[in-house]
Design a protein around this motif. Structure first.
Motif, PDB file in Angstrom:
ATOM      1  N   GLN A 110       0.701  -1.023   0.565  1.00 37.77           N
ATOM      2  CA  GLN A 110      -0.276   0.371   0.077  1.00 37.77           C
ATOM      3  C   GLN A 110       1.475   1.270  -0.353  1.00 37.77           C
ATOM      4  OE1 GLN A 110      -3.222  -0.531   0.392  1.00 37.77           O
ATOM      5  NE2 GLN A 110      -3.272  -2.402   0.138  1.00 37.77           N
ATOM      6  N   LYS A 111       0.162   2.253  -1.015  1.00 36.83           N
ATOM      7  CA  LYS A 111       1.088   3.698  -0.861  1.00 36.83           C
ATOM      8  C   LYS A 111       0.308   5.003  -0.823  1.00 36.83           C
ATOM      9  CE  LYS A 111       2.998   3.991  -5.207  1.00 36.83           C
ATOM     10  NZ  LYS A 111       4.270   4.149  -6.154  1.00 36.83           N
ATOM     11  N   GLU A 112       0.149   5.790  -0.377  1.00 37.76           N
ATOM     12  CA  GLU A 112      -0.408   6.803  -0.420  1.00 37.76           C
ATOM     13  C   GLU A 112      -2.024   6.540   0.085  1.00 37.76           C
ATOM     14  OE1 GLU A 112       0.383   9.547  -4.123  1.00 37.76           O
ATOM     15  OE2 GLU A 112       2.922   9.413  -3.196  1.00 37.76           O
ATOM     16  N   ASN A 113      -2.191   6.064   0.620  1.00 40.16           N
ATOM     17  CA  ASN A 113      -3.277   5.372   0.921  1.00 40.16           C
ATOM     18  C   ASN A 113      -3.610   5.576   2.788  1.00 40.16           C
ATOM     19  OD1 ASN A 113      -2.681   3.485   1.796  1.00 40.16           O
ATOM     20  ND2 ASN A 113      -3.726   1.622   0.600  1.00 40.16           N
ATOM     21  N   LEU A 114      -4.352   5.784   2.575  1.00 37.68           N
ATOM     22  CA  LEU A 114      -5.456   5.687   4.512  1.00 37.68           C
ATOM     23  C   LEU A 114      -4.574   4.305   5.367  1.00 37.68           C
ATOM     24  CD1 LEU A 114      -6.391   6.715   6.914  1.00 37.68           C
ATOM     25  CD2 LEU A 114      -8.430   5.220   6.201  1.00 37.68           C
ATOM     26  N   ALA A 115      -4.113   2.778   5.065  1.00 43.10           N
ATOM     27  CA  ALA A 115      -3.265   2.023   5.004  1.00 43.10           C
ATOM     28  C   ALA A 115      -1.908   2.742   5.662  1.00 43.10           C
ATOM     29  CB  ALA A 115      -3.416   0.882   4.334  1.00 43.10           C
ATOM     30  N   SER A 116      -0.912   3.365   4.639  1.00 45.66           N
ATOM     31  CA  SER A 116       0.445   3.621   4.887  1.00 45.66           C
ATOM     32  C   SER A 116       0.850   4.540   5.481  1.00 45.66           C
ATOM     33  CB  SER A 116       0.772   3.998   2.644  1.00 45.66           C
ATOM     34  OG  SER A 116       0.242   4.938   2.246  1.00 45.66           O
ATOM     35  N   THR A 117      -0.372   5.158   5.452  1.00 47.54           N
ATOM     36  CA  THR A 117       0.048   7.078   6.555  1.00 47.54           C
ATOM     37  C   THR A 117      -0.693   5.954   7.802  1.00 47.54           C
ATOM     38  OG1 THR A 117      -1.136   8.308   5.002  1.00 47.54           O
ATOM     39  CG2 THR A 117      -1.520   8.458   7.087  1.00 47.54           C
ATOM     40  N   LEU A 118      -1.452   4.931   7.925  1.00 45.70           N
ATOM     41  CA  LEU A 118      -1.654   5.111   9.768  1.00 45.70           C
ATOM     42  C   LEU A 118      -0.317   3.923   9.378  1.00 45.70           C
ATOM     43  CD1 LEU A 118      -6.029   5.111   9.770  1.00 45.70           C
ATOM     44  CD2 LEU A 118      -3.931   6.730   9.976  1.00 45.70           C
ATOM     45  N   ARG A 119      -0.142   3.376   9.093  1.00 40.07           N
ATOM     46  CA  ARG A 119       1.516   2.359   9.090  1.00 40.07           C
ATOM     47  C   ARG A 119       2.776   2.992   9.317  1.00 40.07           C
ATOM     48  NH1 ARG A 119       1.158  -0.566   4.958  1.00 40.07           N
ATOM     49  NH2 ARG A 119       2.536   0.511   3.497  1.00 40.07           N
ATOM     50  N   GLY A 120       2.796   3.784   9.097  1.00 37.52           N
ATOM     51  CA  GLY A 120       3.234   5.458   8.843  1.00 37.52           C
ATOM     52  C   GLY A 120       3.803   5.786  10.439  1.00 37.52           C
ATOM     53  N   SER A 123       4.330   3.184  13.244  1.00 39.71           N
ATOM     54  CA  SER A 123       5.511   2.292  13.755  1.00 39.71           C
ATOM     55  C   SER A 123       6.565   3.863  13.622  1.00 39.71           C
ATOM     56  CB  SER A 123       6.260   2.512  11.698  1.00 39.71           C
ATOM     57  OG  SER A 123       5.800   3.302  10.530  1.00 39.71           O
ATOM     58  N   GLY A 124       6.698   5.497  13.784  1.00 37.52           N
ATOM     59  CA  GLY A 124       7.435   6.441  13.531  1.00 37.52           C
ATOM     60  C   GLY A 124       7.042   6.657  15.276  1.00 37.52           C
ATOM     61  N   VAL A 125       5.744   5.737  15.965  1.00 41.63           N
ATOM     62  CA  VAL A 125       5.749   6.317  17.981  1.00 41.63           C
ATOM     63  C   VAL A 125       6.171   5.398  17.924  1.00 41.63           C
ATOM     64  CG1 VAL A 125       4.033   6.524  19.337  1.00 41.63           C
ATOM     65  CG2 VAL A 125       4.017   7.576  16.962  1.00 41.63           C
ATOM     66  N   THR A 126       6.259   4.221  17.611  1.00 41.19           N
ATOM     67  CA  THR A 126       7.475   2.492  17.995  1.00 41.19           C
ATOM     68  C   THR A 126       7.985   2.725  17.872  1.00 41.19           C
ATOM     69  OG1 THR A 126       5.371   0.972  17.093  1.00 41.19           O
ATOM     70  CG2 THR A 126       7.550   0.101  17.324  1.00 41.19           C
ATOM     71  N   ALA A 127       9.262   2.721  17.203  1.00 36.40           N
ATOM     72  CA  ALA A 127      10.080   3.276  17.176  1.00 36.40           C
ATOM     73  C   ALA A 127      10.978   4.109  18.149  1.00 36.40           C
ATOM     74  CB  ALA A 127      10.803   3.476  15.623  1.00 36.40           C
ATOM     75  N   TYR A 128      10.375   5.380  18.481  1.00 35.14           N
ATOM     76  CA  TYR A 128      10.450   6.376  19.599  1.00 35.14           C
ATOM     77  C   TYR A 128      10.449   5.545  20.470  1.00 35.14           C
ATOM     78  CZ  TYR A 128      10.298  10.274  22.783  1.00 35.14           C
ATOM     79  OH  TYR A 128      10.624  11.147  22.939  1.00 35.14           O
ATOM     80  N   ALA A 129       9.277   4.750  20.919  1.00 39.20           N
ATOM     81  CA  ALA A 129       9.158   3.998  22.040  1.00 39.20           C
ATOM     82  C   ALA A 129      10.377   2.900  22.273  1.00 39.20           C
ATOM     83  CB  ALA A 129       8.341   3.167  22.649  1.00 39.20           C
ATOM     84  N   THR A 130      10.755   2.622  21.271  1.00 42.41           N
ATOM     85  CA  THR A 130      12.375   1.179  20.596  1.00 42.41           C
ATOM     86  C   THR A 130      13.654   1.653  21.311  1.00 42.41           C
ATOM     87  OG1 THR A 130      10.892  -0.108  19.268  1.00 42.41           O
ATOM     88  CG2 THR A 130      12.952  -0.311  20.246  1.00 42.41           C
ATOM     89  N   THR A 131      13.804   3.285  20.336  1.00 39.75           N
ATOM     90  CA  THR A 131      15.096   3.624  21.004  1.00 39.75           C
ATOM     91  C   THR A 131      14.871   4.383  22.450  1.00 39.75           C
ATOM     92  OG1 THR A 131      15.055   4.445  18.991  1.00 39.75           O
ATOM     93  CG2 THR A 131      16.306   5.908  19.850  1.00 39.75           C
ATOM     94  N   ASN A 132      14.310   4.624  22.739  1.00 39.76           N
ATOM     95  CA  ASN A 132      13.877   5.152  24.479  1.00 39.76           C
ATOM     96  C   ASN A 132      13.416   3.882  25.130  1.00 39.76           C
ATOM     97  OD1 ASN A 132      14.397   8.140  24.229  1.00 39.76           O
ATOM     98  ND2 ASN A 132      13.438   8.032  22.170  1.00 39.76           N
ATOM     99  N   GLN A 133      13.411   2.941  24.474  1.00 37.52           N
ATOM    100  CA  GLN A 133      13.332   1.316  25.917  1.00 37.52           C
ATOM    101  C   GLN A 133      11.655   2.535  26.299  1.00 37.52           C
ATOM    102  OE1 GLN A 133      16.422   1.307  28.264  1.00 37.52           O
ATOM    103  NE2 GLN A 133      17.481  -0.176  26.565  1.00 37.52           N
ATOM    104  N   ILE A 134      10.861   2.317  25.865  1.00 32.31           N
ATOM    105  CA  ILE A 134       9.595   3.448  26.688  1.00 32.31           C
ATOM    106  C   ILE A 134       8.526   1.666  26.461  1.00 32.31           C
ATOM    107  CG2 ILE A 134       7.396   4.684  26.423  1.00 32.31           C
ATOM    108  CD1 ILE A 134       9.397   6.667  26.145  1.00 32.31           C
ATOM    109  N   PRO A 135       8.144   1.553  26.920  1.00 35.52           N
ATOM    110  CA  PRO A 135       6.705  -0.097  26.827  1.00 35.52           C
ATOM    111  C   PRO A 135       5.364   0.666  25.866  1.00 35.52           C
ATOM    112  CG  PRO A 135       7.316   0.313  29.344  1.00 35.52           C
ATOM    113  CD  PRO A 135       8.135   1.182  28.315  1.00 35.52           C
ATOM    114  N   LEU A 136       5.828  -0.108  24.784  1.00 32.72           N
ATOM    115  CA  LEU A 136       4.647   0.743  23.865  1.00 32.72           C
ATOM    116  C   LEU A 136       4.524  -0.963  23.267  1.00 32.72           C
ATOM    117  CD1 LEU A 136       2.496   2.878  22.408  1.00 32.72           C
ATOM    118  CD2 LEU A 136       4.241   2.784  20.867  1.00 32.72           C
TER     119      LEU A 136
END
Length: 179
Positions: A110-120, A123-136
């Motif tokens: 999927q690209k340039e649609n609702l699913a790709s936007t929400l996946r991004g 994953s952005g919030v998850t990457a921040y949580a992982t980098t900062n060792q925050i449970p999510l």
């Protein structure tokens, strides 16, 4: 053939409308929940006699990530949004100038649609949580509704705005009170 199985394994029926183009111009009501509805994002507290989210670090990152969606998906316009302790609600408009190529929802990349936007976003919030060792953890899916008219849009906006007020009575509120 059993329609509830894929390659011999059970699968969950898709939640999306099969003939709808989720990359087309339109308004969408989104709800995204945390895994097991855990309270990762903060608590609802009272500020100036009004219930408001008091976000955790990862809750603030979710707010910032949501607000930055148009930077990564410039065809998205944000509308009402509310973060809650274990979920979020938002309205997104897809606005692509001169979009005429209707593509019904399909399984696959999927690209340039609702699913790709929400996946991004997730994953952005998850990457921040992982980098900062925050449970999510996120539920693997999200809820969406295609908003069909202005009356429905206004009703959903009001629901989103009032969500913190309703928290004391919400079945997801484990304590049954504001924090």
């Amino acid at each position: 053939m059993d329609e509830t199985k894929f390659q011999g394994n059970y699968r969950i029926e898709p939640a999306r409308l099969s003939e709808y183009d989720y990359g087309s111009n339109g308004a969408y009501f989104i709800t995204i929940c945390t895994k097991n509805k855990n309270y990762y994002f903060g608590d609802i507290g009272i500020v100036d006699d009004e219930p408001v989210i008091q976000p955790t670090t990862i809750g603030q990152r979710a707010i910032d990530g949501w607000r930055s969606i148009p930077e990564f998906s410039p065809f998205i316009q944000l509308d009402a949004f509310q973060l809650m302790p274990n979920h979020l609600h938002g309205i997104l408009f897809i606005n692509k100038a001169d979009y005429t190529d209707w593509k019904p929802n399909t399984f696959g990349p999927q690209k340039e649609n609702l699913a790709s936007t929400l996946r991004g976003f997730k994953s952005g919030v998850t990457a921040y949580a992982t980098t900062n060792q925050i449970p999510l953890g996120w539920q693997t899916r999200y809820y969406d509704r295609v908003i069909r008219n202005d009356n429905e849009l206004n009703r959903i906006r009001q629901y989103i705005v009032n969500n913190p007020v309703q928290w004391a009575q919400d079945s997801e509120n484990k304590e049954g009170l504001y924090m």
